[in-house]
Enzyme design. Structure first.
Site, PDB file in Angstrom:
ATOM      1  N   ALA A  43      44.216  41.158  43.545  1.00  0.00           N
ATOM      2  CA  ALA A  43      42.883  40.090  42.855  1.00  0.00           C
ATOM      3  C   ALA A  43      42.710  40.359  41.531  1.00  0.00           C
ATOM      4  CB  ALA A  43      41.968  39.511  43.803  1.00  0.00           C
ATOM      5  N   TYR A  44      42.286  41.587  41.567  1.00  0.00           N
ATOM      6  CA  TYR A  44      41.963  42.352  40.335  1.00  0.00           C
ATOM      7  C   TYR A  44      43.091  42.257  39.390  1.00  0.00           C
ATOM      8  CZ  TYR A  44      39.919  45.552  36.861  1.00  0.00           C
ATOM      9  OH  TYR A  44      39.431  46.019  35.766  1.00  0.00           O
TER      10      TYR A  44
END
Length: 249
Positions: free
Chosen positions: A155-156
């Site tokens: 996600a990051y």
């Protein structure tokens, strides 16, 4: 007067994620060089103390994932300072760690809402204020994870890659105005955001840095401040590495 001079004299800045880490470091540097700063952060309890400590002229508790709140905050900041010349988008979270097939959906959405959607909302709200004076500097804080992708941080990594594409698009849209838009891609640096990660993840990221150490917040702030200054006049829609030799493209 700062040892760096007064290159931000007469300039007014918004720094998101300004209550701690590189946001606070950058805001303090802008103030020390003669600028006015409005700090934005979700951490309302800390904001007032930080603003007082660094001499920021204004502060607002803002959830950057709420586009209506961001628009209100941008208008209020412009009214309080008289103009907006600089936007540093430093607000961000790491989210959960783990393989994609086990990654929590709620964490994925929250990371995107803050790291990517939040940057869009901030730029969307602030750019019209900059165009009024045909001048502006926007610096989006991405990450080497957006270039390389870190395992167990999908996600990051995805949010930071999206931020690079967004920066390129916005920079090109504004290229024939007085507004410059750039991104930085730091490798891991010493920051409170590391508190969100297990030590094993931090050790992995440090092992990828040829210099063999984490970056310092002051080093990152120094690059941001150049990109936020009038000196950055012919660079836009670009990505600037500060990675201790990790990134090579």
């Amino acid at each position: 007067m700062s040892i760096y001079g007064n290159r931000f004299e007469g300039r007014c800045a918004i720094v998101t994620g300004g209550a701690s880490g590189v946001g606070r470091e950058t805001a303090a540097r802008i103030v020390a060089e003669g600028g006015k700063v409005c700090l934005w952060d979700l951490d309302a309890d800390t904001l007032a103390d930080v603003a007082r400590a660094i001499g920021a002229s204004n502060f607002q508790a803002v959830d950057v994932s709420d586009h209506e709140a961001v628009t209100r905050a941008a208008n209020a900041s412009a009214e309080a300072m008289g103009r907006i010349d600089i936007l540093v988008v430093g607000a961000g979270i790491t989210g959960a760690t783990g393989p994609v097939w086990e990654f929590p959906v709620d964490s994925w959405r929250r990371v995107m809402d803050i790291n990517l959607n939040g940057a869009f909302y901030c730029c969307r709200a602030v750019v019209p204020h900059m165009l009024k004076n045909d001048y502006g500097r926007i610096v989006n804080v991405s990450s080497v994870a957006g270039k390389e992708g870190n395992p167990n941080a999908s996600a990051y990594s995805a949010s930071k890659a999206g931020l690079l594409g967004f920066t390129k698009s916005l920079g090109k849209e504004l290229a024939q105005t007085g507004v410059r838009v750039n991104a930085i891609t730091p490798a891991t640096f010493k920051s409170p955001i590391l508190d969100q990660l297990p030590q094993s993840q931090i050790d992995y990221m440090q092992s990828k840095i040829p210099m063999g150490r984490l970056g310092e917040m002051a080093e990152v702030a120094s690059l941001i401040c150049w990109l936020a200054s009038e000196e950055c006049s012919f660079s836009t829609a670009a990505t600037f590495d500060i990675s201790g030799g990790r990134t090579t493209y």
